[in-house]
Design a protein around this motif. Structure first.
Motif, PDB file in Angstrom:
ATOM      1  N   PHE A 126       0.834  -1.240  -0.070  1.00  0.00           N
ATOM      2  CA  PHE A 126       0.015  -0.058  -0.070  1.00  0.00           C
ATOM      3  C   PHE A 126       0.953   1.342   0.108  1.00  0.00           C
ATOM      4  O   PHE A 126       2.011   1.361   0.526  1.00  0.00           O
ATOM      5  CB  PHE A 126      -1.048   0.113   1.280  1.00  0.00           C
ATOM      6  CG  PHE A 126      -2.027  -1.006   1.017  1.00  0.00           C
ATOM      7  CD1 PHE A 126      -3.026  -0.957   0.223  1.00  0.00           C
ATOM      8  CD2 PHE A 126      -1.935  -2.227   2.204  1.00  0.00           C
ATOM      9  CE1 PHE A 126      -3.929  -2.055   0.272  1.00  0.00           C
ATOM     10  CE2 PHE A 126      -2.837  -3.121   2.069  1.00  0.00           C
ATOM     11  CZ  PHE A 126      -3.836  -3.046   1.200  1.00  0.00           C
ATOM     12  N   ALA A 127       0.543   2.256  -0.691  1.00  0.00           N
ATOM     13  CA  ALA A 127       1.177   3.515  -0.744  1.00  0.00           C
ATOM     14  C   ALA A 127      -0.006   4.604  -0.931  1.00  0.00           C
ATOM     15  O   ALA A 127      -0.915   4.351  -1.833  1.00  0.00           O
ATOM     16  CB  ALA A 127       2.267   3.384  -1.631  1.00  0.00           C
ATOM     17  N   PHE A 128       0.488   5.767  -0.749  1.00  0.00           N
ATOM     18  CA  PHE A 128      -0.156   7.132  -1.397  1.00  0.00           C
ATOM     19  C   PHE A 128       0.566   7.504  -2.847  1.00  0.00           C
ATOM     20  O   PHE A 128       1.793   7.481  -2.686  1.00  0.00           O
ATOM     21  CB  PHE A 128      -0.072   8.068  -0.520  1.00  0.00           C
ATOM     22  CG  PHE A 128      -1.014   7.997   0.811  1.00  0.00           C
ATOM     23  CD1 PHE A 128      -2.330   8.434   0.737  1.00  0.00           C
ATOM     24  CD2 PHE A 128      -0.703   7.438   2.087  1.00  0.00           C
ATOM     25  CE1 PHE A 128      -3.319   8.188   1.571  1.00  0.00           C
ATOM     26  CE2 PHE A 128      -1.360   7.301   3.124  1.00  0.00           C
ATOM     27  CZ  PHE A 128      -2.740   7.831   3.090  1.00  0.00           C
ATOM     28  N   VAL A 129      -0.214   7.656  -3.711  1.00  0.00           N
ATOM     29  CA  VAL A 129      -0.066   7.817  -5.124  1.00  0.00           C
ATOM     30  C   VAL A 129      -0.267   9.405  -5.294  1.00  0.00           C
ATOM     31  O   VAL A 129      -1.310   9.733  -5.017  1.00  0.00           O
ATOM     32  CB  VAL A 129      -0.569   6.989  -6.101  1.00  0.00           C
ATOM     33  CG1 VAL A 129       0.020   7.321  -7.787  1.00  0.00           C
ATOM     34  CG2 VAL A 129       0.059   5.607  -5.946  1.00  0.00           C
ATOM     35  N   GLY A 130       0.878  10.278  -5.832  1.00  0.00           N
ATOM     36  CA  GLY A 130       0.596  11.675  -6.145  1.00  0.00           C
ATOM     37  C   GLY A 130       1.405  11.833  -7.258  1.00  0.00           C
ATOM     38  O   GLY A 130       1.826  10.890  -8.041  1.00  0.00           O
ATOM     39  N   ASN A 131       1.389  13.180  -7.748  1.00  0.00           N
ATOM     40  CA  ASN A 131       2.081  13.764  -9.100  1.00  0.00           C
ATOM     41  C   ASN A 131       3.478  13.682  -8.724  1.00  0.00           C
ATOM     42  O   ASN A 131       3.758  14.665  -7.624  1.00  0.00           O
ATOM     43  CB  ASN A 131       1.342  14.943  -9.456  1.00  0.00           C
ATOM     44  CG  ASN A 131      -0.053  14.712 -10.079  1.00  0.00           C
ATOM     45  OD1 ASN A 131      -0.258  13.989 -10.916  1.00  0.00           O
ATOM     46  ND2 ASN A 131      -1.180  15.430  -9.551  1.00  0.00           N
TER      47      ASN A 131
END
Length: 326
Positions: A126-131
């Motif tokens: 799991f991870a947070f995905v951003g730009n």
């Protein structure tokens, strides 16, 4: 004439020429069965070798699979359940609905696997995905101290949402309530499932979304877009191992066994990276697709055992609910 036809029909039935094609019912989550998911390719590949009709039945997210099983009990039509994870397998085992899988496969997992009832088909972090290019936080505390907005999934209906609860609890233990209180201002919305949350991120309505370290591979490989990145957190990332199990009451036990053996073969596993966008549980001969080598590789893997996850779930859910209701 009637007599002749009756004799012919009896002969056909006796030889099995008129026997119905057996059906294998696989209960799974919706995205697995979608046109862009693994389902269509796996259905075609398995039907080419099984002399059967493989039917995927989508039922929301992984958590919804467990809820449906608990509701249907022994009356379920499912022969195989595919899409639970280790945060749910203890509760699934308690239903008494699953039989040993009997598969001895060479698995490629970061953890040792010895579960006799549930067999992995993929895994990820799991991870947070951003730009890419944004000032990415390096841990939950930095995220809470930032002005970044995020979308997450409901842990009561979504396996990523439940995974986030386990992640915070595994990383911070008794500090978890304080982490949730600090994150409350960053959380713009809590969606029922992954698709809704990820859609908000793609539409630019939030800065980041709870997903997986492998999610940027989709954008890179399928869209030739290198602008998405997973935020690497120094306290580690929580693993998800997705599994399938054979329903003990299946009326197609041999076919169910054949499917589970097929599930850890190259024909199934090679489909996973570029359709389910996860790591295959048994590395296929050709290895991983180009682009997977660019992904974030966590320095520390976090994972509760199935029983630890079950014992932690209710307290972690209460902490999450209390913090977000203030």
């Amino acid at each position: 004439m009637k007599t002749t036809l009756s004799i012919c029909a009896a002969a056909l039935c006796a030889t099995g020429a008129w026997a119905e094609t057996p059906t294998l019912n696989v209960l799974t989550y919706d995205s697995f069965t979608s046109e862009w998911g693994p389902g269509p390719a796996i259905e075609a590949a398995f039907e080419a070798v099984c002399d059967c009709d493989l039917v995927f039945d989508g039922a929301g997210d992984g958590a919804a699979l467990l809820a449906r099983l608990q509701l249907e009990g022994a009356g379920t039509d499912a022969d195989i359940v595919l899409g639970l994870d280790t945060n749910l397998t203890a509760a699934a085992r308690e239903t008494g609905l699953f039989a040993p899988h009997g598969i001895d496969a060479a698995l490629d997992l970061p953890v040792t696997w010895d579960d006799s009832e549930f067999l992995p088909f993929d895994w990820g972090y799991f991870a947070f995905v951003g730009n890419d290019g944004a000032d990415a936080p390096t841990d939950f505390k930095a995220l809470a101290d930032s002005d970044l907005t995020i979308a997450i999934q409901d842990p009561r209906s979504s396996t990523p949402g439940l995974g986030l609860l386990m992640w915070v609890k595994a990383a911070y233990g008794d500090e978890a309530p304080a982490i949730w209180e600090a994150l409350a201002d960053n959380i713009v919305t809590v969606t029922p499932g992954w698709s809704e949350a990820y859609g908000l991120f793609i539409d630019g309505e939030v800065d980041g979304v709870l997903s997986y370290t492998t999610s940027p591979a989709y954008h890179l490989i399928a869209e030739e877009d290198a602008s998405k990145t997973a935020w690497a957190f120094k306290e580690g990332h929580y693993m998800q191992v997705e599994v399938a199990g054979k329903v003990a009451g299946t009326d197609q036990p041999a076919l169910a066994d054949q499917f589970l053996a097929f599930m850890v073969s190259d024909a199934f596993q090679s489909v996973i990276p570029t359709t389910n966008w996860m790591y295959p549980a048994a590395l296929p001969a050709e290895g991983l697709p180009a682009g997977f080598d660019t992904l974030v590789s966590p320095d520390k893997a976090l994972l509760f055992s199935a029983q630890e996850a079950a014992d932690t779930r209710d307290a972690a859910l209460d902490e999450w609910r209390a913090a977000l209701s203030q």
